[in-house]
Write an enzyme that holds these catalytic residues in place. Sequence first.
Site, PDB file in Angstrom:
ATOM      1  N   SER A 191       4.154 -10.244  10.712  1.00  0.00           N
ATOM      2  CA  SER A 191       5.629 -10.219  10.222  1.00  0.00           C
ATOM      3  C   SER A 191       6.418  -9.203  10.927  1.00  0.00           C
ATOM      4  O   SER A 191       7.646  -9.126  10.834  1.00  0.00           O
ATOM      5  CB  SER A 191       5.843  -9.813   8.675  1.00  0.00           C
ATOM      6  OG  SER A 191       4.698  -9.390   8.084  1.00  0.00           O
ATOM      7  N   ALA A 224       4.070  -2.113   3.340  1.00  0.00           N
ATOM      8  CA  ALA A 224       2.738  -2.519   3.632  1.00  0.00           C
ATOM      9  C   ALA A 224       2.346  -3.646   4.087  1.00  0.00           C
ATOM     10  O   ALA A 224       2.864  -4.733   3.612  1.00  0.00           O
ATOM     11  CB  ALA A 224       1.845  -2.156   2.350  1.00  0.00           C
ATOM     12  N   PRO A 225       1.488  -3.893   4.840  1.00  0.00           N
ATOM     13  CA  PRO A 225       0.752  -3.017   5.790  1.00  0.00           C
ATOM     14  C   PRO A 225       1.584  -2.250   6.876  1.00  0.00           C
ATOM     15  O   PRO A 225       0.866  -1.417   7.512  1.00  0.00           O
ATOM     16  CB  PRO A 225      -0.557  -3.593   6.346  1.00  0.00           C
ATOM     17  CG  PRO A 225       0.053  -4.962   6.504  1.00  0.00           C
ATOM     18  CD  PRO A 225       0.990  -5.418   5.497  1.00  0.00           C
ATOM     19  N   GLY A 227       3.939  -3.935   9.348  1.00  0.00           N
ATOM     20  CA  GLY A 227       4.615  -4.619  10.503  1.00  0.00           C
ATOM     21  C   GLY A 227       6.113  -4.394  10.827  1.00  0.00           C
ATOM     22  O   GLY A 227       6.373  -4.269  11.975  1.00  0.00           O
ATOM     23  N   ASP A 243       5.773   1.480  -0.713  1.00  0.00           N
ATOM     24  CA  ASP A 243       4.947   0.394  -1.179  1.00  0.00           C
ATOM     25  C   ASP A 243       3.719   1.088  -1.868  1.00  0.00           C
ATOM     26  O   ASP A 243       3.461   1.883  -1.424  1.00  0.00           O
ATOM     27  CB  ASP A 243       4.485  -0.340   0.126  1.00  0.00           C
ATOM     28  CG  ASP A 243       3.943  -1.813  -0.312  1.00  0.00           C
ATOM     29  OD1 ASP A 243       3.246  -1.902  -1.213  1.00  0.00           O
ATOM     30  OD2 ASP A 243       4.793  -2.554   0.252  1.00  0.00           O
ATOM     31  N   ASP A 263       8.372   2.345  -6.655  1.00  0.00           N
ATOM     32  CA  ASP A 263       8.887   0.980  -6.826  1.00  0.00           C
ATOM     33  C   ASP A 263      10.049   0.958  -6.031  1.00  0.00           C
ATOM     34  O   ASP A 263      11.063   1.777  -6.226  1.00  0.00           O
ATOM     35  CB  ASP A 263       9.119   1.006  -8.373  1.00  0.00           C
ATOM     36  CG  ASP A 263       9.633  -0.507  -8.586  1.00  0.00           C
ATOM     37  OD1 ASP A 263      10.006  -1.136  -7.858  1.00  0.00           O
ATOM     38  OD2 ASP A 263       9.968  -0.688  -9.701  1.00  0.00           O
ATOM     39  N   ASP A 279      11.362  -6.496   2.993  1.00  0.00           N
ATOM     40  CA  ASP A 279      10.631  -7.801   2.865  1.00  0.00           C
ATOM     41  C   ASP A 279       9.988  -8.065   2.012  1.00  0.00           C
ATOM     42  O   ASP A 279       8.704  -8.465   1.951  1.00  0.00           O
ATOM     43  CB  ASP A 279       9.733  -7.530   4.294  1.00  0.00           C
ATOM     44  CG  ASP A 279       8.949  -8.823   4.398  1.00  0.00           C
ATOM     45  OD1 ASP A 279       9.660 -10.052   4.178  1.00  0.00           O
ATOM     46  OD2 ASP A 279       7.832  -8.903   5.242  1.00  0.00           O
ATOM     47  N   LYS A 308      13.328 -14.681   0.039  1.00  0.00           N
ATOM     48  CA  LYS A 308      12.494 -15.670  -0.058  1.00  0.00           C
ATOM     49  C   LYS A 308      12.759 -17.052  -0.741  1.00  0.00           C
ATOM     50  O   LYS A 308      13.548 -16.942  -1.806  1.00  0.00           O
ATOM     51  CB  LYS A 308      11.019 -15.183  -0.906  1.00  0.00           C
ATOM     52  CG  LYS A 308      10.687 -13.838  -0.153  1.00  0.00           C
ATOM     53  CD  LYS A 308      10.250 -13.759   1.314  1.00  0.00           C
ATOM     54  CE  LYS A 308       9.792 -12.406   1.686  1.00  0.00           C
ATOM     55  NZ  LYS A 308       9.263 -12.395   3.126  1.00  0.00           N
TER      56      LYS A 308
HETATM   57  C1  LIG Z   1       5.199  -9.407   2.546  1.00  0.00           C
HETATM   58  S1  LIG Z   1       4.401  -7.979   2.159  1.00  0.00           S
HETATM   59  C2  LIG Z   1       5.697  -7.005   3.473  1.00  0.00           C
HETATM   60  C3  LIG Z   1       4.980  -7.106   4.743  1.00  0.00           C
HETATM   61  C4  LIG Z   1       5.521  -6.050   5.773  1.00  0.00           C
HETATM   62  N1  LIG Z   1       6.845  -6.184   6.202  1.00  0.00           N
HETATM   63  C5  LIG Z   1       4.809  -6.008   7.015  1.00  0.00           C
HETATM   64  O1  LIG Z   1       5.432  -6.357   7.826  1.00  0.00           O
HETATM   65  O2  LIG Z   1       3.618  -5.650   7.336  1.00  0.00           O
HETATM   66  C6  LIG Z   1       5.594  -7.458   0.850  1.00  0.00           C
HETATM   67  C7  LIG Z   1       5.375  -6.038   0.272  1.00  0.00           C
HETATM   68  O3  LIG Z   1       6.087  -5.783  -0.721  1.00  0.00           O
HETATM   69  C8  LIG Z   1       5.242  -4.873  -1.649  1.00  0.00           C
HETATM   70  N2  LIG Z   1       6.320  -4.884  -2.831  1.00  0.00           N
HETATM   71  C9  LIG Z   1       6.280  -5.977  -3.871  1.00  0.00           C
HETATM   72  N3  LIG Z   1       6.920  -5.417  -4.932  1.00  0.00           N
HETATM   73  C10 LIG Z   1       7.463  -3.987  -4.587  1.00  0.00           C
HETATM   74  C11 LIG Z   1       8.073  -3.159  -5.292  1.00  0.00           C
HETATM   75  N4  LIG Z   1       8.639  -3.370  -6.431  1.00  0.00           N
HETATM   76  N5  LIG Z   1       8.227  -1.798  -4.833  1.00  0.00           N
HETATM   77  C12 LIG Z   1       7.388  -1.779  -3.717  1.00  0.00           C
HETATM   78  N6  LIG Z   1       6.976  -2.610  -2.881  1.00  0.00           N
HETATM   79  C13 LIG Z   1       6.809  -3.725  -3.409  1.00  0.00           C
HETATM   80  C14 LIG Z   1       3.976  -5.548  -1.613  1.00  0.00           C
HETATM   81  O4  LIG Z   1       3.148  -4.633  -1.857  1.00  0.00           O
HETATM   82  C15 LIG Z   1       3.631  -5.867  -0.409  1.00  0.00           C
HETATM   83  O5  LIG Z   1       3.078  -4.823   0.505  1.00  0.00           O
END
Ligand SMILES: C[S@@+](CC[C@H](N)C(=O)[O-])C[C@H]1O[C@@H](n2cnc3c(N)ncnc32)[C@H](O)[C@@H]1O
Length: 357
Positions: A191, A224-225, A227, A243, A263, A279, A308
């Site tokens: 990503s 996370a992770p 990107g 995250d 959060d 993201d 999304k």
């Molecule tokens: C699609 S991934 C992100 C990938 C990231 N942009 C990358 O390039 O590696 C979505 C992330 O959002 C996090 N997430 C979802 N809801 C969240 C929240 N309320 N607070 C913090 N993180 C959240 C998830 O743990 C997940 O790691």
Amino acid sequence: MSRNHLLLYCRPGFESDMAGEIQDKAAVAGIYGYVKTKKDSGYVVYITQEPDGAWKLMGNLRFDDLVFARQWCAAVPMLENISQTDRVSAILEALNEHDFPCCGDVVLETADTNEAKELSGFCKKFVNPLRQSLRKADKLTSKPNEKISRLHCFFLDSTNVYVGITDTRNSSPWSGGILRLKFPKAAPSRSTLKLEEAFHTFIPADDRDTRLAPGMKSVDLGAAPGGWTWQLVNRSMMVIAVDNGPMQQELLDTAQVDHREEDAFTFQPPKQVDWMVCDIVDKPSRSAELMARWLVNGWCRETIFNLKLPMKQRWQAVQSALQMVEDICAGQGVQVELRCKQLFHDREEVTVHGISV
Ligand SMILES: C[S@@+](CC[C@H](N)C(=O)[O-])C[C@H]1O[C@@H](n2cnc3c(N)ncnc32)[C@H](O)[C@@H]1O
């Protein structure tokens, strides 16, 4: 008939969204017509009632404002069953019949489907003979003042082709509207390319050194992770990565990343940051509300957000989310400029850039 077919390239599977968007925008521009779509074809055609309506419509709309279009051109009706042994003549005939001007460039393209991509070898071989014939016929030139128009030959297969024209100042600079980027091996997820493409799409090249400058402060929500964080770190920025999930260790080792297991929907930055990127997989309305909150409170100067779109009515969902951001901001007296595109590296999603003005 002339150029009354507006050909729009899109991600395969998003033809009905592209069709909905162009019908709405053409109606606002007062250029009426109907749309022709084929599921999973990777393109849509809007056929106008007016003879040169596609060209006129392109003059009324900004390409950058179209969400689902990767590229567009004002074409004449499809040239069908052209001779396999003399395609050049069929194309030249159409250019003369429909009074095409002399162009500064010509591109041969196909839709972004596996079937159409098999034609890319043919396109590569055909481009030089076509160029030579166009030059001889005064339809192609290297004079700088002609550089603003580009001829597109969009092949559906080796005998069916749309021939159209674009204004290079109001279209995508990339072949097929696709920016191909090399995956940086050190980045922890694919990503990463979404954010890199977003920077290329939303930040003009001349502004990148100042708007994406070393030392800038940024927040990555749902990081996370890592990107997206990797892109910011790679531009020598400081990043607060929010995250609960684990971040790539190499990123944490750079000392540019402050990982907060919090959060994202309640997190507030200690001071205004230059950038907030997000993201998170959530409902578009929830993401939109979060974006608006950051802009209204002035927590960031600029933001890039993913919306999304797992639902069927994706064009409507995008419109409501963008409207929501604008309404919340306007309600608080904050004027914002939003741009939204489905990027090549986006799947069931679109990317939004927001800045308060
Ligand atoms: C699609 S991934 C992100 C990938 C990231 N942009 C990358 O390039 O590696 C979505 C992330 O959002 C996090 N997430 C979802 N809801 C969240 C929240 N309320 N607070 C913090 N993180 C959240 C998830 O743990 C997940 O790691």
